[in-house]
Write a protein that holds these residues in place. Structure first.
Motif, PDB file in Angstrom:
ATOM      1  N   LEU A  15       0.753  -0.963   0.047  1.00  0.00           N
ATOM      2  CA  LEU A  15      -0.190  -0.443   0.336  1.00  0.00           C
ATOM      3  C   LEU A  15       0.752   0.917   0.318  1.00  0.00           C
ATOM      4  CD1 LEU A  15      -2.657  -1.204   2.184  1.00  0.00           C
ATOM      5  CD2 LEU A  15      -2.046  -1.461  -0.075  1.00  0.00           C
ATOM      6  N   ASN A  16       0.435   2.045  -1.214  1.00  0.00           N
ATOM      7  CA  ASN A  16       1.154   3.713  -1.557  1.00  0.00           C
ATOM      8  C   ASN A  16       0.866   4.402  -0.492  1.00  0.00           C
ATOM      9  OD1 ASN A  16       1.584   5.371  -3.580  1.00  0.00           O
ATOM     10  ND2 ASN A  16       3.525   5.026  -2.390  1.00  0.00           N
ATOM     11  N   LEU A  17       1.490   5.639   0.508  1.00  0.00           N
ATOM     12  CA  LEU A  17       0.493   6.473   0.785  1.00  0.00           C
ATOM     13  C   LEU A  17      -0.923   7.529  -0.186  1.00  0.00           C
ATOM     14  CD1 LEU A  17      -0.957   7.923   3.175  1.00  0.00           C
ATOM     15  CD2 LEU A  17       1.387   9.374   3.626  1.00  0.00           C
ATOM     16  N   THR A  18       0.529   8.133  -0.749  1.00  0.00           N
ATOM     17  CA  THR A  18       0.138   9.006  -2.066  1.00  0.00           C
ATOM     18  C   THR A  18      -0.838   8.620  -2.749  1.00  0.00           C
ATOM     19  OG1 THR A  18       1.806   7.900  -3.043  1.00  0.00           O
ATOM     20  CG2 THR A  18       2.263  10.232  -2.344  1.00  0.00           C
ATOM     21  N   SER A  19      -1.087   7.122  -2.734  1.00  0.00           N
ATOM     22  CA  SER A  19      -2.318   6.182  -4.028  1.00  0.00           C
ATOM     23  C   SER A  19      -3.066   6.644  -3.329  1.00  0.00           C
ATOM     24  CB  SER A  19      -1.292   5.029  -4.983  1.00  0.00           C
ATOM     25  OG  SER A  19      -1.075   5.024  -5.487  1.00  0.00           O
ATOM     26  N   VAL A  20      -3.546   5.862  -1.827  1.00  0.00           N
ATOM     27  CA  VAL A  20      -4.298   6.084  -1.027  1.00  0.00           C
ATOM     28  C   VAL A  20      -4.897   7.120  -0.624  1.00  0.00           C
ATOM     29  CG1 VAL A  20      -5.025   5.582   1.475  1.00  0.00           C
ATOM     30  CG2 VAL A  20      -3.536   3.933   0.409  1.00  0.00           C
ATOM     31  N   LEU A  21      -4.347   8.127  -0.706  1.00  0.00           N
ATOM     32  CA  LEU A  21      -4.897   9.680  -0.432  1.00  0.00           C
ATOM     33  C   LEU A  21      -5.488   9.642  -1.561  1.00  0.00           C
ATOM     34  CD1 LEU A  21      -1.086  11.323   1.242  1.00  0.00           C
ATOM     35  CD2 LEU A  21      -4.294  11.043   2.573  1.00  0.00           C
ATOM     36  N   PHE A  22      -4.809   9.554  -3.136  1.00  0.00           N
ATOM     37  CA  PHE A  22      -5.526  10.247  -4.369  1.00  0.00           C
ATOM     38  C   PHE A  22      -6.701   9.658  -4.105  1.00  0.00           C
ATOM     39  CE2 PHE A  22      -6.480   9.618  -8.415  1.00  0.00           C
ATOM     40  CZ  PHE A  22      -6.126  10.691  -9.563  1.00  0.00           C
TER      41      PHE A  22
ATOM     42  N   ASN B  16     -10.881  22.488   2.492  1.00  0.00           N
ATOM     43  CA  ASN B  16     -12.124  21.197   2.123  1.00  0.00           C
ATOM     44  C   ASN B  16     -11.144  19.971   2.063  1.00  0.00           C
ATOM     45  OD1 ASN B  16     -12.306  19.692  -1.109  1.00  0.00           O
ATOM     46  ND2 ASN B  16     -14.463  20.259  -0.063  1.00  0.00           N
ATOM     47  N   LEU B  17     -12.148  19.121   3.181  1.00  0.00           N
ATOM     48  CA  LEU B  17     -11.445  18.029   3.457  1.00  0.00           C
ATOM     49  C   LEU B  17     -11.001  16.801   1.389  1.00  0.00           C
ATOM     50  CD1 LEU B  17     -10.027  15.281   4.861  1.00  0.00           C
ATOM     51  CD2 LEU B  17     -12.230  13.844   4.107  1.00  0.00           C
ATOM     52  N   THR B  18     -11.635  17.050   0.943  1.00  0.00           N
ATOM     53  CA  THR B  18     -10.706  15.978  -0.806  1.00  0.00           C
ATOM     54  C   THR B  18      -9.865  17.200  -1.486  1.00  0.00           C
ATOM     55  OG1 THR B  18     -12.789  16.824  -1.613  1.00  0.00           O
ATOM     56  CG2 THR B  18     -13.426  15.001  -1.184  1.00  0.00           C
ATOM     57  N   SER B  19     -10.045  18.378  -1.040  1.00  0.00           N
ATOM     58  CA  SER B  19      -9.118  19.340  -1.089  1.00  0.00           C
ATOM     59  C   SER B  19      -7.432  18.727  -1.087  1.00  0.00           C
ATOM     60  CB  SER B  19      -9.388  20.372  -1.692  1.00  0.00           C
ATOM     61  OG  SER B  19     -10.655  21.029  -2.455  1.00  0.00           O
ATOM     62  N   VAL B  20      -7.625  18.754   0.295  1.00  0.00           N
ATOM     63  CA  VAL B  20      -6.376  19.035   0.561  1.00  0.00           C
ATOM     64  C   VAL B  20      -6.446  17.375   0.792  1.00  0.00           C
ATOM     65  CG1 VAL B  20      -5.132  18.509   3.628  1.00  0.00           C
ATOM     66  CG2 VAL B  20      -7.219  20.167   3.002  1.00  0.00           C
ATOM     67  N   LEU B  21      -6.790  16.370   0.976  1.00  0.00           N
ATOM     68  CA  LEU B  21      -5.863  15.147  -0.345  1.00  0.00           C
ATOM     69  C   LEU B  21      -5.570  15.084  -1.539  1.00  0.00           C
ATOM     70  CD1 LEU B  21      -9.324  12.493   1.635  1.00  0.00           C
ATOM     71  CD2 LEU B  21      -6.980  12.961   2.755  1.00  0.00           C
ATOM     72  N   PHE B  22      -6.081  15.518  -2.070  1.00  0.00           N
ATOM     73  CA  PHE B  22      -5.712  16.007  -3.748  1.00  0.00           C
ATOM     74  C   PHE B  22      -4.333  16.735  -3.178  1.00  0.00           C
ATOM     75  CE2 PHE B  22      -4.748  17.713  -7.690  1.00  0.00           C
ATOM     76  CZ  PHE B  22      -4.707  16.410  -7.817  1.00  0.00           C
ATOM     77  N   GLU B  67      -3.732  26.872  -2.492  1.00  0.00           N
ATOM     78  CA  GLU B  67      -5.657  27.142  -2.513  1.00  0.00           C
ATOM     79  C   GLU B  67      -5.845  25.999  -1.430  1.00  0.00           C
ATOM     80  OE1 GLU B  67      -4.891  28.992  -6.431  1.00  0.00           O
ATOM     81  OE2 GLU B  67      -5.187  26.823  -6.395  1.00  0.00           O
ATOM     82  N   ALA B  68      -5.554  24.908  -1.042  1.00  0.00           N
ATOM     83  CA  ALA B  68      -6.092  23.855  -0.318  1.00  0.00           C
ATOM     84  C   ALA B  68      -5.691  24.319   0.777  1.00  0.00           C
ATOM     85  CB  ALA B  68      -5.667  22.911  -0.911  1.00  0.00           C
ATOM     86  N   GLY B  69      -4.959  25.142   1.209  1.00  0.00           N
ATOM     87  CA  GLY B  69      -5.020  25.633   2.655  1.00  0.00           C
ATOM     88  C   GLY B  69      -4.137  24.520   3.447  1.00  0.00           C
ATOM     89  N   VAL B  70      -3.471  23.861   2.584  1.00  0.00           N
ATOM     90  CA  VAL B  70      -2.232  23.099   3.691  1.00  0.00           C
ATOM     91  C   VAL B  70      -1.264  24.052   4.216  1.00  0.00           C
ATOM     92  CG1 VAL B  70      -0.147  21.600   3.429  1.00  0.00           C
ATOM     93  CG2 VAL B  70      -2.678  20.954   2.406  1.00  0.00           C
ATOM     94  N   ILE B  71      -0.217  24.959   3.302  1.00  0.00           N
ATOM     95  CA  ILE B  71       0.239  26.079   3.839  1.00  0.00           C
ATOM     96  C   ILE B  71      -0.098  27.433   3.594  1.00  0.00           C
ATOM     97  CG2 ILE B  71       2.336  24.023   3.117  1.00  0.00           C
ATOM     98  CD1 ILE B  71       2.933  25.872   1.004  1.00  0.00           C
ATOM     99  N   ARG B  72       0.435  28.145   4.040  1.00  0.00           N
ATOM    100  CA  ARG B  72       1.299  29.602   4.150  1.00  0.00           C
ATOM    101  C   ARG B  72       2.142  29.872   3.310  1.00  0.00           C
ATOM    102  NH1 ARG B  72      -3.377  31.630   6.068  1.00  0.00           N
ATOM    103  NH2 ARG B  72      -4.653  31.159   8.643  1.00  0.00           N
ATOM    104  N   ASN B  73       1.948  30.891   2.657  1.00  0.00           N
ATOM    105  CA  ASN B  73       3.314  31.190   1.999  1.00  0.00           C
ATOM    106  C   ASN B  73       3.515  32.878   2.046  1.00  0.00           C
ATOM    107  OD1 ASN B  73       4.548  32.478  -0.311  1.00  0.00           O
ATOM    108  ND2 ASN B  73       3.996  30.664  -1.803  1.00  0.00           N
ATOM    109  N   GLU B  74       3.882  33.349   2.451  1.00  0.00           N
ATOM    110  CA  GLU B  74       3.937  34.765   2.751  1.00  0.00           C
ATOM    111  C   GLU B  74       5.408  35.400   2.756  1.00  0.00           C
ATOM    112  OE1 GLU B  74       4.133  35.131   7.052  1.00  0.00           O
ATOM    113  OE2 GLU B  74       1.405  34.637   7.393  1.00  0.00           O
ATOM    114  N   ALA B  75       5.538  36.574   2.291  1.00  0.00           N
ATOM    115  CA  ALA B  75       5.934  37.356   1.904  1.00  0.00           C
ATOM    116  C   ALA B  75       7.451  37.344   2.503  1.00  0.00           C
ATOM    117  CB  ALA B  75       5.903  38.677   0.803  1.00  0.00           C
ATOM    118  N   ASN B  76       8.592  37.006   2.498  1.00  0.00           N
ATOM    119  CA  ASN B  76       9.958  37.399   3.566  1.00  0.00           C
ATOM    120  C   ASN B  76      10.969  37.409   2.669  1.00  0.00           C
ATOM    121  OD1 ASN B  76      12.019  35.155   4.940  1.00  0.00           O
ATOM    122  ND2 ASN B  76      10.801  36.586   6.428  1.00  0.00           N
ATOM    123  N   GLY B  77      11.360  38.970   2.579  1.00  0.00           N
ATOM    124  CA  GLY B  77      12.489  39.305   2.040  1.00  0.00           C
ATOM    125  C   GLY B  77      12.397  39.692   0.594  1.00  0.00           C
TER     126      GLY B  77
END
Lengths: 107, 107
Positions: A15-22, B16-22, B67-77
């Motif tokens: 089982l592969n994590l990214t495949s499961v997540l997809f 959104n869960l599916t967006s995060v999983l994707f 865009e999925a909300g997993v990370i923030r991307n902030e200006a820094n220098g």
DNA sequence: CCCATGGTTCAACTAAAGTCGAACCATGGC
DNA sequence: GCCATGGTTCGACTTTAGTTGAACCATGGG
């Protein structure tokens, strides 16, 4: 006699994590998984948000879930029995399934 | 002065869960998330499996995660600071991030 | 035996996602 | 002020994924 086509399933160790997540990253597929949470279901019974979905499309959804190792798809009389691979998923990715099926989807 | 382009980020409630999983279902993106587990990083610092990846491709990976909300991307220098949105994710999808970043990927 | 049921598979198509060069743009350092 | 740095965005393209009808197939029931 349950001797219909035996479809291939990946083994637990493969089982592969990214495949499961997809596989879980699609609303329809996620819904199927949620329905299977409470136990095996006949494929004909599991309802989707699109009620008139062509059977080839439905079969394809199952294929993605099966090939990722999320569900088992076993012959059962004239139909198919779907089984969530909870144990295998828990072993490989502890807590993942619970987090995913337990969460509110968000839309 | 950190006044560079402010990129849009979804709010916690809109995750959104599916967006995060994707977003997490890609090995490169998952690797970025794992690196961010131990704290914010400069985008220039985060290393990928493909060392000579074009910057437009790398930027695109970050966009999907953002865009999925997993990370923030902030200006820094002159650069960008990447921050894992652990709290927001934990609130919306308890246990998910831990299960995902804690798991062995499998290939 | 035949047929309705419930499903898989294939092939062709559409749609969505990834890739990457080129153009552009703030910033900080000199 | 100028320029190197580190990034975003756009557009064109390639690649991958989803959709569906049609063909096919095993089963159980009459």
């Amino acid at each position: 006699m349950a001797t219909m086509a035996n479809l291939p399933h990946p083994e637990r160790a493969d089982l592969n994590l990214t495949s499961v997540l997809f596989a879980l990253s699609d609303p329809e597929r996620l819904e199927i998984v949620r329905q299977l949470r409470s136990g095996p279901m006949d494929m004909a019974e599991c309802s989707l948000s699109v009620p008139d979905m062509p059977k080839s499309t439905k079969s394809h959804l199952m294929k993605v879930l099966r090939e990722a190792g999320v569900i088992r798809n076993e012959a059962n009389g004239r139909g198919r029995r779907l089984i969530l691979r909870s144990d295998d998923l828990e072993e490989r990715f502890p807590g993942l399934l619970l987090a995913v099926v337990g969460a509110s989807v968000g839309d």
